[in-house]
Every structure is written in structure tokens, then in C-alpha cells.
Motif scaffolding. Sequence first.
Motif, mmCIF file in Angstrom:
data_model
loop_
_atom_site.group_PDB
_atom_site.id
_atom_site.type_symbol
_atom_site.label_atom_id
_atom_site.label_comp_id
_atom_site.label_asym_id
_atom_site.label_seq_id
_atom_site.Cartn_x
_atom_site.Cartn_y
_atom_site.Cartn_z
ATOM 1 N N HIS A 49 -28.420 -18.972 -3.490
ATOM 2 C CA HIS A 49 -28.589 -20.257 -4.161
ATOM 3 C C HIS A 49 -28.364 -20.150 -5.666
ATOM 4 C CE1 HIS A 49 -29.908 -24.404 -4.403
ATOM 5 N NE2 HIS A 49 -30.736 -24.094 -5.381
ATOM 6 N N SER A 50 -28.322 -18.933 -6.211
ATOM 7 C CA SER A 50 -28.158 -18.759 -7.659
ATOM 8 C C SER A 50 -26.835 -19.323 -8.148
ATOM 9 C CB SER A 50 -28.257 -17.275 -8.019
ATOM 10 O OG SER A 50 -29.554 -16.777 -7.765
ATOM 11 N N ALA A 104 -27.288 -23.230 -8.154
ATOM 12 C CA ALA A 104 -28.199 -23.572 -9.241
ATOM 13 C C ALA A 104 -27.550 -23.302 -10.594
ATOM 14 C CB ALA A 104 -29.498 -22.783 -9.099
ATOM 15 N N ARG A 115 -40.773 -20.713 -5.075
ATOM 16 C CA ARG A 115 -40.113 -19.596 -5.754
ATOM 17 C C ARG A 115 -38.605 -19.863 -5.768
ATOM 18 N NH1 ARG A 115 -42.269 -14.559 -2.442
ATOM 19 N NH2 ARG A 115 -41.736 -16.027 -0.777
ATOM 20 N N ARG A 116 -38.109 -20.272 -6.911
ATOM 21 C CA ARG A 116 -36.685 -20.577 -7.020
ATOM 22 C C ARG A 116 -35.940 -19.380 -7.587
ATOM 23 N NH1 ARG A 116 -39.023 -25.457 -8.847
ATOM 24 N NH2 ARG A 116 -38.689 -27.162 -7.352
ATOM 25 N N LYS A 117 -34.749 -19.179 -7.081
ATOM 26 C CA LYS A 117 -33.912 -18.096 -7.568
ATOM 27 C C LYS A 117 -33.371 -18.452 -8.952
ATOM 28 C CE LYS A 117 -34.303 -15.425 -4.000
ATOM 29 N NZ LYS A 117 -35.032 -14.149 -4.113
ATOM 30 N N ARG A 153 -34.313 -31.409 -12.192
ATOM 31 C CA ARG A 153 -34.967 -30.104 -12.327
ATOM 32 C C ARG A 153 -34.067 -29.120 -13.069
ATOM 33 N NH1 ARG A 153 -37.309 -29.056 -6.210
ATOM 34 N NH2 ARG A 153 -38.630 -30.920 -6.058
ATOM 35 N N TYR A 154 -32.799 -29.126 -12.699
ATOM 36 C CA TYR A 154 -31.862 -28.214 -13.351
ATOM 37 C C TYR A 154 -31.637 -28.613 -14.806
ATOM 38 C CZ TYR A 154 -30.836 -26.760 -8.579
ATOM 39 O OH TYR A 154 -30.951 -26.295 -7.291
#
Length: 399
Positions: free
Chosen positions: A347-348, A351, A151-153, A381-382
Motif C-alpha cells: 500500500h506504500s 499512499a 497501523r498504516r504503512k 487523510r493523505y
Amino acid sequence: MPAADRLPDQVRTALGRVSHPVLIDLDRLEAVRQRFDLDQATSLGSYLQAAQSPNTLRAYRSDWVAWAAWCLAEGRQALPADPLDVAVYLAAAADTVRESGGWAFSPSTLERKAAAIAAVHAANGLPSPTRTDVVRLTLRGIRRTRQTPPRRKRPVLLPTLEALLAERPAPGWPGEIARRRDALLLLVGFAGALRRSELAALRFDDVIVQTDPRTDEPLLLVQLAVTKTDQTGGRQQSVALPRGGRPHTCPVCALASWAELLEVHRDGGHEGLRQWAEQRTEPARAVHRCHGYPGTDLADGQRRPLFPSVSRHGRIGTAPMSDRAVADLVKRYAERAGLDPSLFGGHSLRAGFATQAALGGASDREIMRQGRWTNPGMVHRYIRTANPLEDNAVTRLGL
């Protein structure tokens, strides 16, 4: 599984044996004190405490509380532990369900619980029960059974960042204090691709104002003493934050504004700061405040936190914000902006930097340099999030 605040007295007494920050029982510490003088024992304790980050120590202690409580309830021995008992404990924890119906513990959390048990045994000179096959295979089975995507922010992109900055407290007293601190935190976290723990650890003398050789304008050089990938600070890492094109998104302007406020607080105290905030007027947004800004020495002989705690009454604390407070700040601002706060966190900002930079055409190398990533796969990924059709053969199918 018993909650820490409902532990019986017997468990609390047992936990006293591992109350030291490095989880060494008090009998072993007493033996050290008997063999060495007080200064030597104190020196040893301080270095042992510094071996782990405060966040790791807090997590390990919480995990050890849960393990000791389970052992007491089941009539088992916590230290030294039987490997089969550890495996049964992890399996029981894996099957625990929240009232909402979801799993109480993720596989990564269960692995951390095992690591905490191993750390206590290592600190007491005992073999780790988690290295046995029964524990390793139990954890592997949990991971295979509970395969779920991480679950990524959600990243804070530039338009979202501007929306967050627009939701700062109103100018004046007491909102002006948090208004300036939070603007600097959001901009430094975003432009510097900093982790929340790195933001919380910053001190004023970690930020150096230099001149950009390309434009002859000020820039900020943020030095990171300890990072997630360099816990000992052996490699001095730093990130450069150039002057922004607009005053309200300029990190140097934000630092100048926050430093001005802290100078007033240093010279006039809380009451002087209140009078200053009540009398000042909001400067025009179109005017940069960083022209000719030389930086300010506010260390006062100490490593003063760059982002101290601020009460709702405008009182500036001496302690830095915690990394959890940084994450809560991002969530709070997201909610004020009408966004779902559960989708955002500390982390938002990091990211958001990577994703926004990829949208702007930055290369892998450029993103990795500022974000201090060592694994290109993480950066990809980003980039895929920013532009999923970049270098993608699906665009050549002729559909």
C-alpha cells in the motif's frame, strides 16, 4: 488455538468436507453431480469459485481451519454452528496473546473470522450464526475494548522511490531480469496509485500505449479489469501514466525496457536471454527509451502476466506475482535502501502517490480521479499527512 500444520487427522478429515474453493461440502457437490451432467456441474463450480477473490478464499479457508480445529478440541459442532459457541470462540481468539506480548488477532481479523463462518453456512444453505445478537454484541465489545489507531504503512514519496530504484540488482545476468521488471512495477504502482492486488492482476494486454494529445508524447493507459471496489469488473476503470521527465522515473521507458527483454526471451528462450544479458551494455540514464515506442504484442494469444515471477537464477515464470510478493518486493527494496522494511508494504506505493500529489498542490478531485477513490475523507487523510497546516486555523492564532 491449534495451528493448521499441527491439526490431528480427524480435523483434516472433517476439513475435506469443505475443501471446495467456495466452501461447499462434498456431499452437496455430489448431489449436484447426480442431478446434472458433468459439464453443467463443472460450469456451476467454476462460477461459484469466481464469486470470491482468491485472497478472500484463502483467508476464509484458513479461518475455517482454525474454527474447525477449535470445535474438535472443545467437543463442539462446526457446521451448523451454535451462535453461543461462535461467540465464545471469538472471545477466546480476542484474548490470545503472542509470545511478544501483543494481541494475536486484531478486531478486523476477528470480524473476518466471523465472516468466514458465515460464508460456509451460506454456501451450505444454512442460517448464519453470526447474525445473532450474542455474536454481534461480542464483536462490538471487542472493538470497544481494543480501540487502537490503524497501523498504516509509510508512503513511498518521490525521493524514497528514487532511492528504491537505485537499489535494483546490478545490470547483466541474472540481475537484469528482476531489475527491469521491478522498475516497471514500482513506477506503475506509484504513478497509477494501484493496489498490490491490482498490480499482481495486470496482463500485458491491459497496458495500451497511446499518444498524449497535449505533448504528442507516448503515455500508458492501464486498464483495470477487477478492482477492490469493483469485484465484478462491471465498470471499466483505467489510469493514465504520462511520460516521465527523467528516463529512470519514466513509466513508458520502463515498459519499453521490460518489453525488449521479454521479446528476447520469447525468441531465444532462457539461454538466449542469458547470452543477451551478458553481452548488453547499460544505456545512459539521460536517454529516454520511449521516443516512438509503439508498444509490443507479447500476449501470444494468451493473457500473459505483466509481472511474472522471476527466480534468482533469472528464469521467467508463466504465473504472475502474487499480491503478497508485491508487498514483499517493496519491503525488500526498502531494506536495501537502509529503511525499516516493517514500515513499508504494497500500500506504500498507492499512499505515496496521494501524499506526493498533495505535496505538489493537486486538488482532492485530481487525486481521487487517478486513485479511483470515492470517499473524499480517505483522500483528506493523505493531504493532512502531506501538509498538516493547509487550511488550518492554527496558523491564524498569532503565536
